[in-house]
Design a protein around this motif. Structure first.
Motif, PDB file in Angstrom:
ATOM      1  N   ALA A 175       0.670  -1.277  -0.023  1.00  0.00           N
ATOM      2  CA  ALA A 175       0.170  -0.075  -0.120  1.00  0.00           C
ATOM      3  C   ALA A 175       0.758   1.139  -0.313  1.00  0.00           C
ATOM      4  N   ASN A 176       0.326   2.536  -0.428  1.00  0.00           N
ATOM      5  CA  ASN A 176       0.874   3.520  -0.496  1.00  0.00           C
ATOM      6  C   ASN A 176       0.220   4.703   0.306  1.00  0.00           C
ATOM      7  N   LEU A 177       1.008   5.462   1.105  1.00  0.00           N
ATOM      8  CA  LEU A 177       0.613   6.615   1.530  1.00  0.00           C
ATOM      9  C   LEU A 177       1.538   8.029   1.019  1.00  0.00           C
ATOM     10  N   ILE A 178       0.929   8.814  -0.016  1.00  0.00           N
ATOM     11  CA  ILE A 178       1.778   9.768  -0.492  1.00  0.00           C
ATOM     12  C   ILE A 178       1.209  11.196  -0.306  1.00  0.00           C
ATOM     13  N   ASN A 179       2.302  11.965   0.230  1.00  0.00           N
ATOM     14  CA  ASN A 179       2.035  13.282   0.670  1.00  0.00           C
ATOM     15  C   ASN A 179       2.848  14.223  -0.138  1.00  0.00           C
ATOM     16  N   MET A 180       2.235  15.031  -0.960  1.00  0.00           N
ATOM     17  CA  MET A 180       2.835  16.351  -1.683  1.00  0.00           C
ATOM     18  C   MET A 180       2.194  17.562  -1.106  1.00  0.00           C
ATOM     19  N   GLY A 181       1.259  17.514   0.033  1.00  0.00           N
ATOM     20  CA  GLY A 181       0.782  18.576   0.782  1.00  0.00           C
ATOM     21  C   GLY A 181       1.056  18.789   2.158  1.00  0.00           C
ATOM     22  N   LYS A 182      -0.249  18.766   2.813  1.00  0.00           N
ATOM     23  CA  LYS A 182      -0.270  18.886   4.067  1.00  0.00           C
ATOM     24  C   LYS A 182      -1.001  17.647   4.888  1.00  0.00           C
ATOM     25  N   MET A 183      -0.483  16.985   5.807  1.00  0.00           N
ATOM     26  CA  MET A 183      -1.198  15.490   6.432  1.00  0.00           C
ATOM     27  C   MET A 183      -1.168  15.742   7.697  1.00  0.00           C
ATOM     28  N   TYR A 184      -2.242  15.616   8.363  1.00  0.00           N
ATOM     29  CA  TYR A 184      -2.236  15.392   9.895  1.00  0.00           C
ATOM     30  C   TYR A 184      -2.982  14.194  10.356  1.00  0.00           C
ATOM     31  N   ILE A 185      -2.278  13.461  11.182  1.00  0.00           N
ATOM     32  CA  ILE A 185      -2.596  12.324  11.672  1.00  0.00           C
ATOM     33  C   ILE A 185      -2.713  12.366  13.116  1.00  0.00           C
ATOM     34  N   SER A 186      -3.981  12.348  13.692  1.00  0.00           N
ATOM     35  CA  SER A 186      -4.178  12.761  15.071  1.00  0.00           C
ATOM     36  C   SER A 186      -4.180  11.461  15.767  1.00  0.00           C
ATOM     37  N   THR A 188      -2.355   7.053  15.672  1.00  0.00           N
ATOM     38  CA  THR A 188      -1.161   6.346  15.510  1.00  0.00           C
ATOM     39  C   THR A 188      -1.118   6.119  14.072  1.00  0.00           C
ATOM     40  N   ALA A 189       0.161   6.259  13.413  1.00  0.00           N
ATOM     41  CA  ALA A 189       0.547   5.807  12.100  1.00  0.00           C
ATOM     42  C   ALA A 189       1.480   4.605  12.105  1.00  0.00           C
ATOM     43  N   THR A 190       0.787   3.449  11.405  1.00  0.00           N
ATOM     44  CA  THR A 190       1.789   2.297  11.665  1.00  0.00           C
ATOM     45  C   THR A 190       2.047   1.709  10.281  1.00  0.00           C
ATOM     46  N   ILE A 191       3.427   1.605  10.075  1.00  0.00           N
ATOM     47  CA  ILE A 191       3.954   1.245   8.674  1.00  0.00           C
ATOM     48  C   ILE A 191       4.206  -0.422   8.643  1.00  0.00           C
ATOM     49  N   ASN A 192       3.602  -1.088   8.161  1.00  0.00           N
ATOM     50  CA  ASN A 192       3.667  -2.529   8.097  1.00  0.00           C
ATOM     51  C   ASN A 192       4.204  -2.954   6.649  1.00  0.00           C
ATOM     52  N   SER A 193       4.335  -2.051   5.762  1.00  0.00           N
ATOM     53  CA  SER A 193       4.502  -2.455   4.307  1.00  0.00           C
ATOM     54  C   SER A 193       5.835  -1.732   4.077  1.00  0.00           C
ATOM     55  N   GLY A 194       6.306  -2.101   2.795  1.00  0.00           N
ATOM     56  CA  GLY A 194       7.752  -2.221   2.147  1.00  0.00           C
ATOM     57  C   GLY A 194       8.041  -0.757   1.993  1.00  0.00           C
ATOM     58  N   ALA A 195       9.449  -0.882   1.501  1.00  0.00           N
ATOM     59  CA  ALA A 195      10.480   0.069   1.045  1.00  0.00           C
ATOM     60  C   ALA A 195       9.391   1.196   0.417  1.00  0.00           C
ATOM     61  N   GLY A 196       9.396   2.613   0.858  1.00  0.00           N
ATOM     62  CA  GLY A 196       8.709   3.670   0.005  1.00  0.00           C
ATOM     63  C   GLY A 196       7.066   3.663   0.165  1.00  0.00           C
ATOM     64  N   SER A 197       6.672   2.794   1.085  1.00  0.00           N
ATOM     65  CA  SER A 197       5.244   2.773   1.224  1.00  0.00           C
ATOM     66  C   SER A 197       4.619   4.209   1.640  1.00  0.00           C
ATOM     67  N   TRP A 198       5.555   4.810   2.339  1.00  0.00           N
ATOM     68  CA  TRP A 198       5.108   6.345   2.636  1.00  0.00           C
ATOM     69  C   TRP A 198       6.153   6.990   1.630  1.00  0.00           C
ATOM     70  N   CYS A 199       5.818   7.939   0.747  1.00  0.00           N
ATOM     71  CA  CYS A 199       6.444   8.827  -0.112  1.00  0.00           C
ATOM     72  C   CYS A 199       6.239  10.125   0.118  1.00  0.00           C
ATOM     73  N   LEU A 200       7.064  11.005   0.333  1.00  0.00           N
ATOM     74  CA  LEU A 200       7.147  12.332   0.537  1.00  0.00           C
ATOM     75  C   LEU A 200       7.736  13.140  -0.349  1.00  0.00           C
ATOM     76  N   GLU A 201       6.960  14.180  -0.920  1.00  0.00           N
ATOM     77  CA  GLU A 201       7.752  15.256  -1.711  1.00  0.00           C
ATOM     78  C   GLU A 201       7.971  16.257  -0.693  1.00  0.00           C
ATOM     79  N   ARG A 202       8.211  17.808  -1.340  1.00  0.00           N
ATOM     80  CA  ARG A 202       8.468  18.660  -0.267  1.00  0.00           C
ATOM     81  C   ARG A 202       7.097  18.829   0.443  1.00  0.00           C
TER      82      ARG A 202
END
Length: 462
Positions: A175-186, A188-202
């Motif tokens: 799975a992918n969670l991608i952020n190129m703007g603003k993301m607010y997580i009130s 718990t964020a849990t990453i169980n997926s592989g490399a690059g599953s969270w991808c961030l731009e500026r």
């Protein structure tokens, strides 16, 4: 004549580098338009019978649309096939997600720049499903995380987009969670997926608790671009069981969370024991418009500037059509508060709307929020705020005289929305929109009749 001062505090906008983040190639639903208006619709949702339970299960080629300015509420959305484009406001109490079946079949939701999507319950997304956000996306999932499995994704797709997770987010498998703007997580964020599953731009991400159980679970799309820093601010605890990656990512402690992360597996990223500001072209301070005898004095402050070229002050008499009235050179790069000042001698009767267009040295631009000034104190009363947030639709009348006041609210088609005597003594405030709910976005007129004059003021509901 008393001066009227409006002060608006603006949340900063996040600027994005050239996009290199992408979802898994096996998911065909990621081709999106990101345009500001809905088009290509084969199906349409209306407000008739709302709330109700629509079904998107027939064909992958179906395109459903919520038009700009329209507010629709679904009790449950059956979501299995096709595309849903949100250009207005869509409220979903429950999202029932099917499995598209793979191959060329998919199910996707696109929140366009003018759109707002509110989803009230937690759910899981499976392969071939995803949500792309160019506007505002709210997951009111308090108590339970949103779960992304396989190639599912949530994509905050541009610098102006904002995504809120009230109950946390879990990413599994590919799975992918991608952020190129603003993301607010009130939660718990849990990453169980592989490399690059969270991808961030500026970008800017704020999270309470972060648990990373996957090697290089967070990555930056272009680590070679030193100016394109992505910021992750923690407000709780961080359990980094595996290394993170991306030297252009800053991991920052913002609050009473663990310091440093436990264990300290933040890899090549840069850790800070204090909160970090996002890398943005301009962090806005206060914007004010003050009515003077022969001019309106416009002031704004910036708390930070990065690669900022210049500002253009724009003005409108109706809050819709703006014209440029002044160009002001920016400092460029600064980490200290700076002030700018413009005198506008072209006065309008009633309300004058202002906004500031900020332009980078590379030509990209962003607008500030709209702020206003009015001469209503000289008439003995004040109406505010303007524009009005359609999620609140509270319009206040403040009286500064003992005149009898009769108020009529008209739609843009001239229909009377409400009318009647307003009993407000000198110095008191009443809600003109009291009892009115779910007003559509657009232009309204408020007619105020007193003992001495009649005044009509245009109000914008956003």
């Amino acid at each position: 004549m008393k001066n009227l001062l409006f002060v608006v505090f603006i949340l900063f906008n996040v600027r994005v580098a050239y996009s290199q983040c992408s979802t898994s190639g096996t998911n065909p639903s990621t081709t999106v338009s990101g345009s500001s208006s809905c088009g290509g619709c084969t199906q349409s949702f209306t407000t008739a019978g709302s709330p109700y339970t629509p079904s998107m299960t027939s064909s992958v080629n179906d395109v459903y649309c919520v038009a700009a300015g329209e507010t629709v509420t679904f009790s449950t959305l059956q979501w299995t096939l096709g595309t849903l484009r949100v250009c207005g406001t869509l409220n979903i109490t429950s999202l029932s997600v099917g499995f598209p079946g793979g191959g060329s079949n998919f199910a996707r939701i696109i929140v366009e720049r003018t759109g707002t999507l509110n989803i009230a319950n937690a759910f899981s997304l499976q392969q071939y499903t995803g949500i792309t956000n160019y506007g505002t996306l709210n997951f009111d999932n308090t108590g339970s995380p949103i779960v992304l499995n396989n190639d599912a994704y949530v994509y905050t797709a541009h610098k102006w987009a904002k995504t809120y997770f009230d109950g946390g987010i879990t990413t599994n498998a590919t799975a992918n969670l991608i952020n190129m703007g603003k993301m607010y997580i009130s939660g718990t964020a849990t990453i169980n997926s592989g490399a690059g599953s969270w991808c961030l731009e500026r970008s800017y991400t704020e999270v309470v608790n972060l648990i990373n159980s996957a090697t290089n679970g967070i990555s930056f799309s272009s680590a070679s671009d030193a100016a394109s820093t992505a910021v992750i601010n923690f407000t709780g605890t961080q359990t980094l069981n595996n290394n993170l990656s991306g030297s252009a990512i800053k991991y920052c402690r913002n609050g009473a969370g663990s310091n440093p992360p436990s264990p300290a597996n933040y890899g090549s990223g840069v850790y800070s024991s204090t909160a970090c500001a996002s890398v943005v072209p301009v962090v806005w301070g206060a914007l004010t418009a003050t009515k003077k005898q022969s001019s309106n004095n416009i002031k704004w402050t910036t708390l930070q500037e990065f690669n900022n070229d210049y500002f253009i002050l724009e003005k409108s008499s109706d809050g819709v059509i703006f014209e440029s009235i002044s160009k002001i050179k920016g400092v460029g790069n600064s980490n200290i508060p700076l002030s700018y000042n413009v005198e506008d001698y072209g006065l309008n009767e009633g309300v004058t709307y202002y906004r500031i267009k900020q332009i980078d040295k590379n030509g990209d631009f962003e607008y500030s929020e709209i702020f206003t000034v009015s001469d209503e104190y000289s008439r003995g009363f004040l109406i505010y705020p303007n524009p009005v947030d359609n999620s609140l639709t509270q319009l206040f009348l403040e009286n500064h005289s003992n005149d009898h006041i009769y108020v009529t609210v008209y739609s843009d088609l001239g229909q009377i929305i409400s009318s009647g005597d307003v009993k407000v003594r000198e110095g008191e405030v009443v809600d003109v929109f009291a009892g009115l709910h779910n007003l559509s976005s657009g232009m309204y007129e408020v007619k105020i009749t007193t003992n001495s004059n009649v005044h009509i003021e245009k109000i914008v509901i956003q």
